[in-house]
Scaffold this active site. Structure first.
Site, mmCIF file in Angstrom:
data_model
loop_
_atom_site.group_PDB
_atom_site.id
_atom_site.type_symbol
_atom_site.label_atom_id
_atom_site.label_comp_id
_atom_site.label_asym_id
_atom_site.label_seq_id
_atom_site.Cartn_x
_atom_site.Cartn_y
_atom_site.Cartn_z
ATOM 1 N N GLY A 134 0.827 -1.201 0.000
ATOM 2 C CA GLY A 134 0.000 0.000 0.000
ATOM 3 C C GLY A 134 0.860 1.248 0.000
ATOM 4 O O GLY A 134 1.960 1.243 0.557
ATOM 5 N N GLN A 157 3.299 9.908 0.726
ATOM 6 C CA GLN A 157 4.581 9.210 0.864
ATOM 7 C C GLN A 157 5.526 9.492 -0.309
ATOM 8 O O GLN A 157 6.719 9.250 -0.216
ATOM 9 C CB GLN A 157 4.357 7.694 0.992
ATOM 10 C CG GLN A 157 3.652 7.307 2.286
ATOM 11 C CD GLN A 157 3.439 5.809 2.359
ATOM 12 O OE1 GLN A 157 2.439 5.289 1.889
ATOM 13 N NE2 GLN A 157 4.392 5.104 2.946
ATOM 14 N N CYS A 200 5.926 -0.221 7.092
ATOM 15 C CA CYS A 200 5.558 0.934 6.272
ATOM 16 C C CYS A 200 6.753 1.317 5.422
ATOM 17 O O CYS A 200 7.874 1.342 5.925
ATOM 18 C CB CYS A 200 5.161 2.089 7.192
ATOM 19 S SG CYS A 200 4.723 3.587 6.299
ATOM 20 N N LEU A 201 6.509 1.624 4.154
ATOM 21 C CA LEU A 201 7.619 2.003 3.267
ATOM 22 C C LEU A 201 8.282 3.299 3.732
ATOM 23 O O LEU A 201 9.424 3.549 3.409
ATOM 24 C CB LEU A 201 7.107 2.152 1.821
ATOM 25 C CG LEU A 201 6.631 0.836 1.177
ATOM 26 C CD1 LEU A 201 5.983 1.107 -0.175
ATOM 27 C CD2 LEU A 201 7.771 -0.155 1.038
ATOM 28 N N HIS A 221 -4.474 1.756 7.566
ATOM 29 C CA HIS A 221 -3.088 2.255 7.658
ATOM 30 C C HIS A 221 -2.875 3.375 6.625
ATOM 31 O O HIS A 221 -2.306 4.426 6.936
ATOM 32 C CB HIS A 221 -2.133 1.076 7.406
ATOM 33 C CG HIS A 221 -0.679 1.436 7.305
ATOM 34 N ND1 HIS A 221 0.276 0.907 8.142
ATOM 35 C CD2 HIS A 221 -0.006 2.241 6.438
ATOM 36 C CE1 HIS A 221 1.465 1.395 7.796
ATOM 37 N NE2 HIS A 221 1.331 2.198 6.763
ATOM 38 N N GLU A 222 -3.373 3.151 5.403
ATOM 39 C CA GLU A 222 -3.172 4.143 4.331
ATOM 40 C C GLU A 222 -3.995 5.408 4.578
ATOM 41 O O GLU A 222 -3.513 6.518 4.327
ATOM 42 C CB GLU A 222 -3.531 3.544 2.960
ATOM 43 C CG GLU A 222 -2.713 2.335 2.531
ATOM 44 C CD GLU A 222 -1.212 2.523 2.665
ATOM 45 O OE1 GLU A 222 -0.738 3.660 2.480
ATOM 46 O OE2 GLU A 222 -0.509 1.547 2.960
ATOM 47 N N HIS A 246 -2.293 7.765 6.792
ATOM 48 C CA HIS A 246 -1.277 8.600 6.126
ATOM 49 C C HIS A 246 -1.875 9.923 5.648
ATOM 50 O O HIS A 246 -1.217 10.958 5.673
ATOM 51 C CB HIS A 246 -0.696 7.873 4.899
ATOM 52 C CG HIS A 246 0.434 6.940 5.215
ATOM 53 N ND1 HIS A 246 1.607 7.361 5.797
ATOM 54 C CD2 HIS A 246 0.584 5.603 5.007
ATOM 55 C CE1 HIS A 246 2.428 6.325 5.932
ATOM 56 N NE2 HIS A 246 1.827 5.237 5.471
HETATM 57 ZN ZN ZN Z 1 2.612 3.309 5.513
#
Ligand code: ZN
Length: 186
Positions: free
Chosen positions: A46, A51, A105-106, A147-148, A151
């Site tokens: 995701g 991000q 998480c990236l 989670h997304e 963000h």
């Molecule tokens: Zn993330």
């Protein structure tokens, strides 16, 4: 399609609140295409636009690439891709039941922690073509979309951890960033 640079914590941009998309036009579709390519290259399941430094309420996901599958090249080749696009997503219902998943998480590289979230949720959003949709999500899919959406509000999964644990992770990440900067200077 272009692979974009993923911002990592600590970075103030990741804490910005993303703005609603007025119109799902070619520019937004281009952004989604780039985000999906960036997601597959990372690899991850995701990615929110913030991000890659774009404060718009746009998310791409593909949970067919879940962590258990990553590294199994053969399976990745065979498994069909299943990209999902969310513009202006809104959680309209969530269950009382909780689900625990070890999240990563990236934007928080190489850090994982168990996080509790509602097990099921319903999400209203616009799709790739700007058409309204409602998704009924459960388990990993529900965790990932929550989670997304966090963000988009400037929230990272480490914000749910104790202050001490969170500070330890940020310290580690700051050190990593410093080291990579030094490496470039040398
Ligand atoms: Zn993330």
């Amino acid at each position: 399609m272009t692979i974009r640079k993923i911002l990592t914590e600590p970075n103030k941009i990741l804490r910005e609140k993303s703005l609603r998309v007025e119109n799902v036009n070619k520019d937004i579709q281009q952004l989604m295409d780039d985000m999906l390519e960036t997601l597959y290259a990372a690899p991850g399941i995701g990615l929110a636009a913030i991000q890659v430094g774009v404060a718009k309420r746009v998310i791409v996901m593909d949970i067919s690439r879940s962590r258990n599958d990553i590294g199994r090249d053969e399976k990745e080749d065979k498994e069909p891709k299943n990209p999902m696009y969310f513009v202006n997503p809104e959680i309209v219902w969530k269950s009382e039941d909780k689900f625990t998943y070890e999240e990563g998480c990236l934007s928080v590289p190489n850090q994982f922690a168990e996080i509790d979230r509602p097990k099921q949720c319903h999400v209203r959003h616009l799709d790739y073509n700007g058409d309204p949709q409602e998704l009924k999500a459960e388990g990993l899919l529900a965790t990932c979309i929550q989670h997304e959406i966090d963000h988009l509000e400037g929230i990272l999964f480490i914000d749910y951890l104790s202050k001490l644990k969170k500070e330890m992770i940020i310290k580690k990440l700051s050190k990593q960033t410093k080291e990579s900067v030094e490496r470039i200077v040398v």
